[in-house]
Enzyme design. Structure first.
Site, mmCIF file in Angstrom:
data_model
loop_
_atom_site.group_PDB
_atom_site.id
_atom_site.type_symbol
_atom_site.label_atom_id
_atom_site.label_comp_id
_atom_site.label_asym_id
_atom_site.label_seq_id
_atom_site.Cartn_x
_atom_site.Cartn_y
_atom_site.Cartn_z
ATOM 1 N N SER A 133 0.850 -1.208 0.000
ATOM 2 C CA SER A 133 0.000 0.000 0.000
ATOM 3 C C SER A 133 0.877 1.247 0.000
ATOM 4 C CB SER A 133 -0.968 -0.083 1.189
ATOM 5 O OG SER A 133 -1.639 1.106 1.429
ATOM 6 N N ASP A 174 -8.335 -5.136 -6.701
ATOM 7 C CA ASP A 174 -7.935 -3.879 -6.071
ATOM 8 C C ASP A 174 -8.269 -2.744 -7.046
ATOM 9 O OD1 ASP A 174 -6.675 -1.688 -4.918
ATOM 10 O OD2 ASP A 174 -4.732 -2.675 -4.690
#
Lengths: 346, 630
Positions: free
Chosen positions: A192, A290
């Site tokens: 991330s 995602d």
């Protein structure tokens, strides 16, 4: 609206094991409560809710950890993980043992930047302590998990500065040096926001002549002003929304900046040219569920176009956070990829 | 395809030490993950700090979905109020207990929203100097400030021993307040939630295991310099020699240590000095000088109090202890008209002004407050215990809280019996007779001493149970300094006190005490030095600094029939905000640990507050569920 939420819940539930769904939904619920509409962040509640673990110099599954204060002025801490030194079984290693190279053979030093969209988690968060221990077992690495300063209290470039400080610190630590070489074999890794940090620290390293053996970016956080197809298609479907991504970028980027700021969009209109720089090799892992994937794939393309080696691992059915629990093939196969990449570039 | 991949990998991969084992372990883990466990808790989530029974997993998921939908629809309606309410007004307890945590939020969702009420105004005509110092992010819910104890005493004892604790100087405590404007309904709802949280079985299963498992050896290195490492190495080598009874070698090393220590600066030099001195005593066993011996004397009790006070002023650990304990006591006392606190270590009563103040400001008015203070015998027949009580009575009078005090001298807490603590219930006739008196037992850094004598702790815990308190607040050093092997104790203590001393260097006192900051710090170091001495140089009944960790205390308390009462996010937040007032406070960290709060320096917890109630006690149960009558 209630109807579509139900559909979203069912879809995401089918994509991951139940305990993973509970874990990530719990984070989602907590994080929703922490982000305030005015851009401020409930830091105290965040620290209250975050599950932390202490460092442990007693070997657990062959791994020991201890915390080091890298920079007193910023209270910059890092947690060091390493294979347990070869002392008498069951006894606590002496401090001097901890400060010996783990092996006479080359070993990787992984500087790890935890995720949390620049705002959440710490190096002593349980989810990241677990992941870092895994990395040690995976390839007999020394892992340095950097407790970088977080948004919104500390905006760009604080996280990068802390990453850079950690890299310089690690480069000067004698016991991290590899064998006869006078420097460590450093890999930068992160998930991330940590992946984003790894990229930017690698750029600084390339510009300064510090050699990085490889970059490992797991579901890394990039973005831009433009709304990509994956963002629109997957908005709200698998734990993440465009709205929350926007909030975190606003919290991290400088006041008045937009998402085409180079920190967010390194290959966008304001990006830094990487052609000709000795930029490292990259392993970019992308989860097919995602919503940020188009930006991650564009990032990989950008590296390729600039002449740099990049391997993309695309896990079609994976969601964010798949690497937090060892209960899917995504987890094990991606760990294999990471191990292979590290060993190939050691 | 999956199977082929695994077999190929397992066969072919021999590179690196972890190679062969990695896959075997991975497969085992995966199997466990898919099947769940027998005793019920999901192991993978447990490793990440969440306790959820596998059989509850679907239920928890369903509740999360419910919340998702409720929040989704309010977001669609652009209703930030719900989210704000959940985030801001809700008090959270024990996030590890995921099922109850989610239930808590759901019940907040279903409960009527609290009526906005103005906070109680500070008493304008109060002679005390009440400073309300609001940190930036705070709203009207939190009133934070300091409370000073009145100066002077008209009835000074005739002979004032020079070692009298400096109780006459103003001592400031951290003021606490209730999350002020919640209506009574919400309060009992909260109590029911906390009760529910208490009684969930997974807690006790995990904590029992944790206690028996090896305690984590926490190492925080603040000085990575070579010299510091060599110094630590020398100390460890010396301790090892002592453990092996190789006193000649130990003696040689201990001399080297002073040389190495001299070249160090700051905290490490001081810590090394204290450890070296304690080692030397153990090696050479000369008569200890006055005040530094193993046996605590009547004289040393007064010195103890004085040093304790300086430690209190120089760093936030004791203030945190008092603050968090007071918060738990305040919540437990909600709705009761007659309350009684038993303080196991009265000293100068530093904890109680803030609680008195909070009770005075309580919605519906203050209760009748009774305080029983326990203290050790004092030199010269001086009555410090009574003097403290008198001062508190003065304070109570000015803030109009009905206050009664009784001091008890006891050489050991084990000498106490329940009837001593309870005493006569009715002080006057009439209405008061119908009101039950609820009791809180408060122990700050006292219980570990009892471990020096077999059976003493059990007796005291039995006494506590017999008193049937609504809350028992326990604060202890967060460390295992009671291991059987000397070397283990030594290692633990070295890391613990190194971190503690580093925090004294790094975190100076708040501005108000800056002029005596240096003095406070020096005295605080001596205070800690005496603990180091006791841990390292003493044995048997004289080794009273037998600190143990939270998992260890949890196991003891739950074995003796106490349930954990979780301390919530409101106390956590306020404690964190107060820490920001300490310059150099950046290093201090409050953490939540399975219902308890710890305060530490950087990543190392150093002191822990926990709260308890007697398991299955009908009085406690009904007390917590009571809706208050205003």
């Amino acid at each position: 609206m209630a109807g579509s939420n139900e559909i979203n819940a069912n879809e995401s539930k089918m994509a991951v094991p139940l305990n993973t769904w509970v874990l990530i939904s719990n984070f989602k619920l907590a994080y929703n409560m922490l982000r305030r509409p005015d851009g401020t962040f409930d830091r105290h509640l965040a620290e209250f809710l975050d599950r932390k673990v202490s460092a442990n110099a007693t070997p657990v599954n062959g791994v020991v950890s201890f915390d080091v204060l890298i920079d007193r002025s910023h209270n910059l801490l890092a947690r060091i993980y390493r294979p347990a030194p070869a002392t008498a079984a069951g006894s606590v290693p002496l401090l001097t043992d901890l400060y010996q190279p783990p092996s006479t053979d080359p070993f990787p030093v992984i500087i790890f930047f935890h995720g949390g969209s620049f705002a959440h988690s710490s190096s002593n968060s349980a989810i990241y302590d677990s992941l870092c221990r895994r990395f040690v077992s995976l390839c007999d690495a020394v892992v340095i998990s950097v407790n970088y300063r977080r948004a919104p209290e500390y905006k760009y470039p604080c996280a990068y500065d802390d990453g850079w400080a950690a890299l310089n610190w690690a480069s000067a630590v004698p016991w991290l040096h590899n064998g006869k070489e006078s420097k460590p074999r450093v890999f930068l890794a992160g998930d991330s926001s940590g992946g984003n940090i790894a990229h930017h620290v690698a750029v600084r390293a390339a510009e300064s002549g510090i050699e990085i053996a490889g970059n490992i970016l797991l579901n890394s956080m990039f973005g831009g002003n433009h709304r990509t197809e994956s963002e629109k298609r997957l908005d709200g479907k698998y734990f993440v929304t465009i709205q929350d991504r926007d909030w975190y970028w606003k919290a991290y980027l400088p006041e008045g900046a937009d998402r085409d700021h180079p920190a967010c969009n390194p290959f966008g209109p304001n990006g830094v040219k990487l052609e000709g720089l000795p930029f490292t090799k990259s392993l970019v892992i992308v989860a097919g569920l995602d919503l940020v994937q188009d930006w991650q794939l564009a990032y990989a393309e950008g590296l390729k176009k600039a002449g740099h080696f990049v391997k993309v691992v695309y896990r079609e059915q994976a969601t964010i956070g798949f690497y937090l629990l060892p209960n899917t093939n995504h987890f094990y196969e991606v760990m294999d990829e990471i191990k292979e990449f590290i060993q190939a570039n050691l | 395809m999956k199977r082929e991949h695994q077999e190929a990998a397992a066969g072919g991969d021999r590179r690196g030490g972890g190679g062969g084992n990695w896959y075997a372990a991975a497969e085992q883990e995966k199997g466990k993950a898919l099947m769940g466990t027998d005793d019920g808790v999901d192991e993978l989530l447990a490793a990440l700090g969440y306790k959820v029974r596998s059989s509850d997993m679907a239920d928890v998921a369903q509740k999360l979905e419910q919340l998702e939908m409720a929040m989704g629809s309010s977001a669609a309606a652009n209703d930030d109020a719900l989210l704000a309410h959940l985030a801001f007004d809700t008090v959270h307890y024990n996030p590890s207990d995921l099922s109850n945590w989610v239930d808590n939020i759901l019940s907040e969702l279903n409960a009527p929203p609290p009526l906005p009420q103005p906070p109680p105004p500070p008493p304008a005509d109060d002679p005390l100097s009440l400073q309300f110092d609001l940190p930036p992010a705070v709203t009207e819910q939190y009133t934070i400030g300091t409370v000073d104890l009145p100066d002077g005493s008209p009835c000074k004892p005739a002979d004032v021993d020079e070692l009298q604790p400096e109780a006459s100087t103003a001592s400031s405590g951290w003021l606490i307040s209730q999350s002020g404007h919640q209506p009574e309904v919400a309060k009992s709802l909260r109590d029911r939630k906390r009760l529910k949280v208490c009684s969930s079985p997974p807690s006790s299963t995990i904590t029992a295991d944790a206690a028996t498992a090896a305690a984590a050896q926490q190492v925080v290195i603040v000085d990575s310099q070579e010299a510091g490492i060599r110094l630590v190495h020398a100390l460890m080598a010396c301790a090892e020699a002592v453990q092996k009874e190789n006193l000649k070698a130990a003696g040689a090393i201990v001399k080297q240590i002073s040389v190495l220590a001299a070249s160090q600066g700051g905290a490490m030099r001081k810590v090394a000095g204290y450890f070296a001195e304690a080692l030397a005593r153990r090696i050479y066993r000369p008569q200890p000088p006055r005040g530094m011996g193993c046996s605590s004397t009547v004289e040393s009790a007064a010195l103890d109090d004085m040093l304790h006070h300086h430690f209190y002023e120089s760093c936030p650990y004791l203030k945190f202890a008092h603050f968090t304990a007071n918060q738990a006591i305040l919540e437990a006392f909600a709705g009761f008209r007659r309350v009684h606190v038993v303080d196991f270590g009265m000293r100068q009563g530093l904890q109680w002004p803030a609680l008195l103040q909070a009770l005075a400001l309580r919605q519906g008015g203050p209760p009748s407050f009774r305080l029983t203070g326990i203290g050790p015998p004092q030199p010269d027949n001086s009555d410090a215990l009574q003097e403290v009580g008198w001062k508190l009575a003065q304070l109570a009078k000015t803030i109009r809280v009905d206050f009664r005090y009784r001091g008890f001298v006891a050489a050991s807490l084990a000498d106490l019996d329940p009837y001593m603590l309870l005493g006569p219930e009715a002080d006057g006739g009439g209405v008061e007779d119908d009101e039950p008196e609820v009791v809180a037992v408060n122990s700050i850094l006292e219980l570990h001493r009892l471990l020096a004598r077999p059976g003493a702790l059990e007796k005291v815990l039995g006494t506590i149970r017999a008193v049937r308190p609504v809350i028992v607040t326990v604060v202890e050093q967060e460390a295992n300094h009671n291991g059987r092997a000397f070397l283990d104790r030594f290692t633990e203590a070295l890391h613990y006190y190194s971190t503690m001393f580093d925090s004294l260097e790094g975190g100076a006192s708040p501005p108000a005490a800056v002029e005596v900051g240096g003095h406070d710090q020096a005295m605080a170091e001596i205070y800690l030095g005496r603990q180091i001495y006791n841990v390292v140089a003493c044995e048997g009944a004289e080794r009273t600094e037998r600190h143990e960790t939270l998992p260890q205390w949890r196991a003891r308390m739950s074995r003796t029939g106490f349930d954990s009462v979780p301390i919530g996010s409101n106390a956590f937040k306020q404690a964190s905000m107060l820490l920001a007032l300490f310059s150099g406070g950046e290093g201090y960290r409050v953490e939540e640990n399975d219902g308890c709060l710890t305060l530490g320096w950087h990543t190392r917890p150093l002191i822990a507050t926990s709260a308890w109630r007697a398991a299955g006690d009908p009085l406690s149960t009904s007390a917590s569920c009571r809706t208050a009558s205003s």
